[in-house]
Every structure is written in C-alpha cells, then in structure tokens.
Design an enzyme around this catalytic site. Sequence first.
Site, PDB file in Angstrom:
ATOM      1  N   ARG A 166       0.825  -1.220   0.000  1.00 25.97           N
ATOM      2  CA  ARG A 166       0.000   0.000   0.000  1.00 25.97           C
ATOM      3  C   ARG A 166       0.857   1.268   0.000  1.00 25.97           C
ATOM      4  NH1 ARG A 166      -3.001  -3.689  -0.715  1.00 25.97           N
ATOM      5  NH2 ARG A 166      -4.814  -4.286   0.521  1.00 25.97           N
ATOM      6  N   SER A 239     -10.924  -0.227   3.224  1.00 22.79           N
ATOM      7  CA  SER A 239     -10.196  -0.481   4.482  1.00 22.79           C
ATOM      8  C   SER A 239      -9.652   0.832   5.018  1.00 22.79           C
ATOM      9  CB  SER A 239      -9.012  -1.413   4.231  1.00 22.79           C
ATOM     10  OG  SER A 239      -9.470  -2.610   3.661  1.00 22.79           O
ATOM     11  N   GLU A 335      -5.108   4.227   6.156  1.00 22.84           N
ATOM     12  CA  GLU A 335      -4.814   4.049   4.725  1.00 22.84           C
ATOM     13  C   GLU A 335      -5.258   5.237   3.861  1.00 22.84           C
ATOM     14  OE1 GLU A 335      -5.307   0.060   2.903  1.00 22.84           O
ATOM     15  OE2 GLU A 335      -6.466   1.139   1.394  1.00 22.84           O
TER      16      GLU A 335
HETATM   17  P1  FAD Z   1      -8.599   9.277  -4.848  1.00 20.87           P
HETATM   18  O1  FAD Z   1      -9.238   8.828  -3.590  1.00 20.87           O
HETATM   19  O2  FAD Z   1      -9.295  10.288  -5.667  1.00 20.87           O
HETATM   20  O3  FAD Z   1      -7.124   9.791  -4.518  1.00 20.87           O
HETATM   21  C1  FAD Z   1      -6.266   9.028  -3.698  1.00 20.87           C
HETATM   22  C2  FAD Z   1      -4.901   9.730  -3.628  1.00 20.87           C
HETATM   23  O4  FAD Z   1      -4.286   9.691  -4.913  1.00 20.87           O
HETATM   24  C3  FAD Z   1      -5.006  11.203  -3.276  1.00 20.87           C
HETATM   25  O5  FAD Z   1      -3.889  11.530  -2.482  1.00 20.87           O
HETATM   26  C4  FAD Z   1      -4.949  11.917  -4.613  1.00 20.87           C
HETATM   27  O6  FAD Z   1      -4.401  13.226  -4.493  1.00 20.87           O
HETATM   28  C5  FAD Z   1      -4.025  11.008  -5.401  1.00 20.87           C
HETATM   29  N1  FAD Z   1      -4.291  10.960  -6.841  1.00 20.87           N
HETATM   30  C6  FAD Z   1      -5.439  10.603  -7.455  1.00 20.87           C
HETATM   31  N2  FAD Z   1      -5.269  10.591  -8.791  1.00 20.87           N
HETATM   32  C7  FAD Z   1      -3.986  10.960  -9.026  1.00 20.87           C
HETATM   33  C8  FAD Z   1      -3.210  11.143 -10.209  1.00 20.87           C
HETATM   34  N3  FAD Z   1      -3.698  10.928 -11.438  1.00 20.87           N
HETATM   35  N4  FAD Z   1      -1.906  11.534 -10.057  1.00 20.87           N
HETATM   36  C9  FAD Z   1      -1.382  11.763  -8.841  1.00 20.87           C
HETATM   37  N5  FAD Z   1      -2.075  11.616  -7.701  1.00 20.87           N
HETATM   38  C10 FAD Z   1      -3.359  11.198  -7.786  1.00 20.87           C
HETATM   39  N6  FAD Z   1      -7.733  -0.217  -2.353  1.00 20.87           N
HETATM   40  C11 FAD Z   1      -6.957  -1.305  -2.546  1.00 20.87           C
HETATM   41  O7  FAD Z   1      -5.721  -1.179  -2.663  1.00 20.87           O
HETATM   42  N7  FAD Z   1      -7.489  -2.557  -2.639  1.00 20.87           N
HETATM   43  C12 FAD Z   1      -8.812  -2.783  -2.531  1.00 20.87           C
HETATM   44  O8  FAD Z   1      -9.252  -3.908  -2.620  1.00 20.87           O
HETATM   45  C13 FAD Z   1      -9.666  -1.651  -2.297  1.00 20.87           C
HETATM   46  N8  FAD Z   1     -10.996  -1.828  -2.145  1.00 20.87           N
HETATM   47  C14 FAD Z   1     -11.797  -0.751  -1.890  1.00 20.87           C
HETATM   48  C15 FAD Z   1     -13.169  -0.963  -1.702  1.00 20.87           C
HETATM   49  C16 FAD Z   1     -14.008   0.116  -1.458  1.00 20.87           C
HETATM   50  C17 FAD Z   1     -15.487  -0.120  -1.257  1.00 20.87           C
HETATM   51  C18 FAD Z   1     -13.483   1.431  -1.403  1.00 20.87           C
HETATM   52  C19 FAD Z   1     -14.388   2.603  -1.188  1.00 20.87           C
HETATM   53  C20 FAD Z   1     -12.112   1.646  -1.569  1.00 20.87           C
HETATM   54  C21 FAD Z   1     -11.256   0.558  -1.807  1.00 20.87           C
HETATM   55  N9  FAD Z   1      -9.870   0.723  -1.982  1.00 20.87           N
HETATM   56  C22 FAD Z   1      -9.074  -0.361  -2.222  1.00 20.87           C
HETATM   57  C23 FAD Z   1      -9.266   2.054  -1.892  1.00 20.87           C
HETATM   58  C24 FAD Z   1      -9.322   2.865  -3.213  1.00 20.87           C
HETATM   59  O9  FAD Z   1     -10.370   2.423  -4.026  1.00 20.87           O
HETATM   60  C25 FAD Z   1      -8.014   2.785  -4.012  1.00 20.87           C
HETATM   61  O10 FAD Z   1      -6.937   3.256  -3.241  1.00 20.87           O
HETATM   62  C26 FAD Z   1      -8.087   3.570  -5.316  1.00 20.87           C
HETATM   63  O11 FAD Z   1      -6.933   3.336  -6.078  1.00 20.87           O
HETATM   64  C27 FAD Z   1      -8.242   5.082  -5.111  1.00 20.87           C
HETATM   65  O12 FAD Z   1      -8.498   5.665  -6.378  1.00 20.87           O
HETATM   66  P2  FAD Z   1      -9.222   7.053  -6.527  1.00 20.87           P
HETATM   67  O13 FAD Z   1      -9.198   7.411  -7.976  1.00 20.87           O
HETATM   68  O14 FAD Z   1     -10.558   7.019  -5.897  1.00 20.87           O
HETATM   69  O15 FAD Z   1      -8.229   8.005  -5.734  1.00 20.87           O
HETATM   70  P1  NAP Z   2     -10.051 -11.267   4.044  1.00 22.20           P
HETATM   71  O1  NAP Z   2     -10.110 -12.188   2.875  1.00 22.20           O
HETATM   72  O2  NAP Z   2     -11.099 -11.344   5.102  1.00 22.20           O
HETATM   73  O3  NAP Z   2      -8.631 -11.397   4.744  1.00 22.20           O
HETATM   74  C1  NAP Z   2      -8.343 -10.632   5.923  1.00 22.20           C
HETATM   75  C2  NAP Z   2      -6.934 -10.113   5.813  1.00 22.20           C
HETATM   76  O4  NAP Z   2      -6.044 -11.204   5.815  1.00 22.20           O
HETATM   77  C3  NAP Z   2      -6.751  -9.368   4.529  1.00 22.20           C
HETATM   78  O5  NAP Z   2      -6.582  -8.036   4.880  1.00 22.20           O
HETATM   79  C4  NAP Z   2      -5.549  -9.990   3.864  1.00 22.20           C
HETATM   80  O6  NAP Z   2      -4.442  -9.098   3.753  1.00 22.20           O
HETATM   81  C5  NAP Z   2      -5.105 -11.090   4.789  1.00 22.20           C
HETATM   82  N1  NAP Z   2      -5.018 -12.367   4.054  1.00 22.20           N
HETATM   83  C6  NAP Z   2      -6.037 -13.204   3.724  1.00 22.20           C
HETATM   84  N2  NAP Z   2      -5.551 -14.306   3.111  1.00 22.20           N
HETATM   85  C7  NAP Z   2      -4.212 -14.150   3.056  1.00 22.20           C
HETATM   86  C8  NAP Z   2      -3.151 -14.944   2.548  1.00 22.20           C
HETATM   87  N3  NAP Z   2      -3.376 -16.129   1.983  1.00 22.20           N
HETATM   88  N4  NAP Z   2      -1.889 -14.468   2.646  1.00 22.20           N
HETATM   89  C9  NAP Z   2      -1.650 -13.264   3.191  1.00 22.20           C
HETATM   90  N5  NAP Z   2      -2.611 -12.467   3.701  1.00 22.20           N
HETATM   91  C10 NAP Z   2      -3.869 -12.911   3.643  1.00 22.20           C
HETATM   92  O7  NAP Z   2      -9.974  -9.741   3.525  1.00 22.20           O
HETATM   93  P2  NAP Z   2     -11.110  -8.781   2.993  1.00 22.20           P
HETATM   94  O8  NAP Z   2     -11.196  -7.642   3.914  1.00 22.20           O
HETATM   95  O9  NAP Z   2     -12.335  -9.559   2.637  1.00 22.20           O
HETATM   96  O10 NAP Z   2     -10.448  -8.235   1.659  1.00 22.20           O
HETATM   97  C11 NAP Z   2     -10.155  -9.111   0.592  1.00 22.20           C
HETATM   98  C12 NAP Z   2      -9.030  -8.530  -0.231  1.00 22.20           C
HETATM   99  O11 NAP Z   2      -9.444  -7.265  -0.783  1.00 22.20           O
HETATM  100  C13 NAP Z   2      -7.780  -8.261   0.586  1.00 22.20           C
HETATM  101  O12 NAP Z   2      -6.657  -8.523  -0.206  1.00 22.20           O
HETATM  102  C14 NAP Z   2      -7.878  -6.783   0.897  1.00 22.20           C
HETATM  103  O13 NAP Z   2      -6.605  -6.161   1.015  1.00 22.20           O
HETATM  104  C15 NAP Z   2      -8.609  -6.229  -0.312  1.00 22.20           C
HETATM  105  N6  NAP Z   2      -9.423  -5.061   0.069  1.00 22.20           N
HETATM  106  C16 NAP Z   2      -8.776  -3.879   0.257  1.00 22.20           C
HETATM  107  C17 NAP Z   2      -9.495  -2.747   0.607  1.00 22.20           C
HETATM  108  C18 NAP Z   2      -8.803  -1.415   0.750  1.00 22.20           C
HETATM  109  O14 NAP Z   2      -9.476  -0.408   0.842  1.00 22.20           O
HETATM  110  N7  NAP Z   2      -7.500  -1.388   0.779  1.00 22.20           N
HETATM  111  C19 NAP Z   2     -10.873  -2.823   0.783  1.00 22.20           C
HETATM  112  C20 NAP Z   2     -11.472  -4.061   0.611  1.00 22.20           C
HETATM  113  C21 NAP Z   2     -10.748  -5.179   0.252  1.00 22.20           C
HETATM  114  P3  NAP Z   2      -4.230  -8.033   2.581  1.00 22.20           P
HETATM  115  O15 NAP Z   2      -5.179  -6.914   2.871  1.00 22.20           O
HETATM  116  O16 NAP Z   2      -2.815  -7.622   2.772  1.00 22.20           O
HETATM  117  O17 NAP Z   2      -4.500  -8.686   1.275  1.00 22.20           O
END
Ligand code: FAD
Ligand code: NAP
Length: 339
Positions: A166, A239, A335
Amino acid sequence: MTLHVRAGVSLKPFNTFGVEVQAKAFAEAHDDYDIRQALAYSAEHALPLLVIGGGSNLLLTTDIQALVLRMVSRGIRIISDDGERVIIEAEAGEGWHAFVLSTLEQGLSGLENLSLIPGTVGAAPMQNIGAYGVEIKDVFHSLTALDRQTGELREFTLSDCAFAYRDSVFKQQPGRWLILRVRLVLSRAAHLHLEYGPVRQRLDEQGISQPTPKDVSLAICAIRSEKLPDPAVLGNAGSFFKNPLVVASLAAELKREHPGLVGYPQADGQVKLAAGWLIEQAGWKGYRDADAGVHRLQSLVLVNYGTATGLQLLDLAQRIQIDIEQRYRVKLEMEPNLY
Ligand code: FAD
Ligand code: NAP
C-alpha cells in the site's frame, strides 16, 4: 478549450465517504492540456492544486482551500502485442474497474483479482492497490507522470516506483507527481492466483474446476459485494487501516495471549496481522457514534451513515488506534489520504 473552473463547489459527490466539504475552486481535466492550464491557474491565483480521481481513498476533514482537479481523461490502447505478452496503456481518468473489465473482454489476464476496486487508473499506483494476493506492481510496466515542481514529464519504470505494501514513491512524495497514464503488462495465457481468502472455495462451490480469468473476476466481484458496503449506498473508503507488519517475536507473544490471532508471515521475517481481526476482537465491529461507525460485517471499514463529518470519522479512527495500541501494542496506520 479553456479550463472550466468553478468556485465554491461541494465535494460530497466526489468522495466515497460522502463527506460534505467545499472546494475553493474545482475543475475537471480531460487531457494534458487541461492539466497544464490547471497548474497555470493554481500558480496565478496562489492556490494549491489537489488532484483527485474517484475520491475513494480520501478523508476530507475540512473545506479545501485549493483548486481541486478531478481527473477524467479517457483512453485505453494496446502499445504492443507479441501474441502472449500485451502492454496496455490507460489514461489516468479511466475508471479502474471498467478498465479491468475491458482487459478481460480483450482476453487478457492479470487484473482479474483486482476487480471491483473503486477509483481511477491514475490513482492505482499511488498506494500500489492490492487485493486477493495481487498488487498492481505484479503487472506494472511503466507510467508517465508530470513533475509538478519542474513541469517536466517523467517516465517511471517498475523499480522507479518503489512499490511496497500500500505504498509507492508517489505516496511518499505527496503532491509532487501527477500521474497521466499507466502501462501494464498483461498476458494472453491465464496465470491465475486462486489461493487467497475464499476465491478457490467460491469457484469450487460454483462447480468451476478450470476457471477462466473472467470466472475469477466474477467470483471476486460476488465475494466483495457480499462483504463490502457499496459507497453509493453507505459512505466509506474501503479499508481504513493497513494491516500492521510486526516483528515475529511480538506476533508470537500476541498469539500466546490471543490464540485466535490472524497473522501471515512475510518473506522478510515480519508478520502481517489482520487489522480487521484486532478491531473486531476489541469490540468495535458495528459500533456507531452519531453517523460515524464501523461496518457491521467488515471491521476494517469505517462508514458514514449520512451526515458524519470528516473530523468525526477521524476522531473515531483515532479512538480505535489508541484502543488497539493499548490492547495489543500494535500501531494501526490509516490508509486513506487525509486532507
Ligand atoms: P482518490 O481517492 O481520488 O485519490 C487518492 C490519492 O491519490 C489522493 O492523495 C490523490 O491526491 C491522489 N491521486 C489521485 N489521482 C492521481 C493522479 N492521477 N496523479 C497523482 N495523484 C493522484 N484499495 C486497494 O488497494 N485494494 C482494494 O481492494 C480496495 N478496495 C476498496 C473498496 C471500497 C469499497 C473502497 C471505497 C475503496 C477501496 N480501496 C481499495 C481504496 C481505493 O479504491 C483505491 O486506493 C483507489 O486506487 C483510489 O483511487 P481514486 O481514484 O478514488 O483516488
Ligand atoms: P479477508 O479475505 O477477510 O482477509 C483478511 C486479511 O487477511 C486481509 O486483509 C488480507 O491481507 C489477509 N489475508 C487473507 N488471506 C491471506 C493470505 N493467503 N496471505 C496473506 N494475507 C492474507 O480480507 P477482505 O477484507 O475480505 O479483503 C479481501 C481482499 O481485498 C484483501 O486482499 C484486501 O486487502 C482487499 N481489500 C482492500 C481494501 C482497501 O481499501 N485497501 C478494501 C477491501 C478489500 P491483505 O489486505 O494484505 O491482502
């Protein structure tokens, strides 16, 4: 065309928490020319520039005294194709999930595990988006960014991006790099990652023993839809906390104290703890204070039931951080990007 800048615009529709704050100025960038104009506007009016995509990783705690520039540039093109390895480029303003679906439609594999992540292509490298064992770094080729300090374009290869859990050089140098377009290396043959969370089990339940990338994408969309709140219905930014990486000795100690602790050993010897488990065990799951709360199904996700302010959500997050540190000696890092 001249950039259309509006004054005093509500950002509620532009952040998935649905927090009500005002931007002093607001514009949308359709192409590089708009971006150059926005930079000029920001210099001329001595206003900082805040670039956003889908607003799905933001916590807005106050009115934004800046020109907020929303990236809406479009375009997806294949750069090279040797019959197996395909380099595909997308403009920053493309919606991430729509882009994933378009690659699957073209018979390309690599992004299926990253299905249904909200936001834009341009923001995806910011925190090296990841899900179900795959991160964007695993398929990354290169990107073009504008250096806001010098106004010059710069190409970033994989090693230039310093991708980590991340994290990236773009997150480490906030406000410096404006990502214009991203190139990924996808594959015509499927190399699937199914051994993470419930992915394989879900496919088995559907009687799919030899899944295609599309099958994997559909299974992941189904799992995510059951577990995660849809921001269109309930405000959230996914998250809210990163999973903490701790030294193995602390993980072992905690495991003795809390036998159910969920942890994943990492290649570098650290252990990644499931932050959701810690928060749930501490009793926060489903907690609600006015309109700020912890989701009832997924304790990693903070939610806005309607009128929560960014400061109320931040206050809740800080209370959770303090409680988790007191109980488990583990610091939770937020995050979303705070403004
Ligand atoms: P924004 O929220 O608009 O911006 C995020 C940051 O990036 C800000 O600091 C902004 O200034 C900067 N930024 C945006 N665009 C640019 C650009 N073109 N150049 C430079 N800087 C920029 N994240 C995960 O990693 N894994 C997941 O599974 C995941 N699941 C999610 C599920 C839900 C329901 C939600 C709401 C969020 C989730 N996220 C997840 C978080 C999020 O969706 C990601 O981080 C996504 O990449 C953010 O994109 P955005 O366009 O909305 O960015
Ligand atoms: P999950 O499957 O309930 O798992 C819980 C946590 O355990 C996750 O955060 C994941 O870490 C870790 N995990 C599960 N299996 C693993 C493995 N085999 N090896 C290493 N780590 C493991 O998680 P969830 O909340 O439903 O999300 C599913 C996936 O979507 C995850 O990868 C999560 O990161 C991603 N997600 C991200 C966001 C966001 O906003 N960043 C939001 C929703 C979902 P990791 O998170 O490091 O993968």
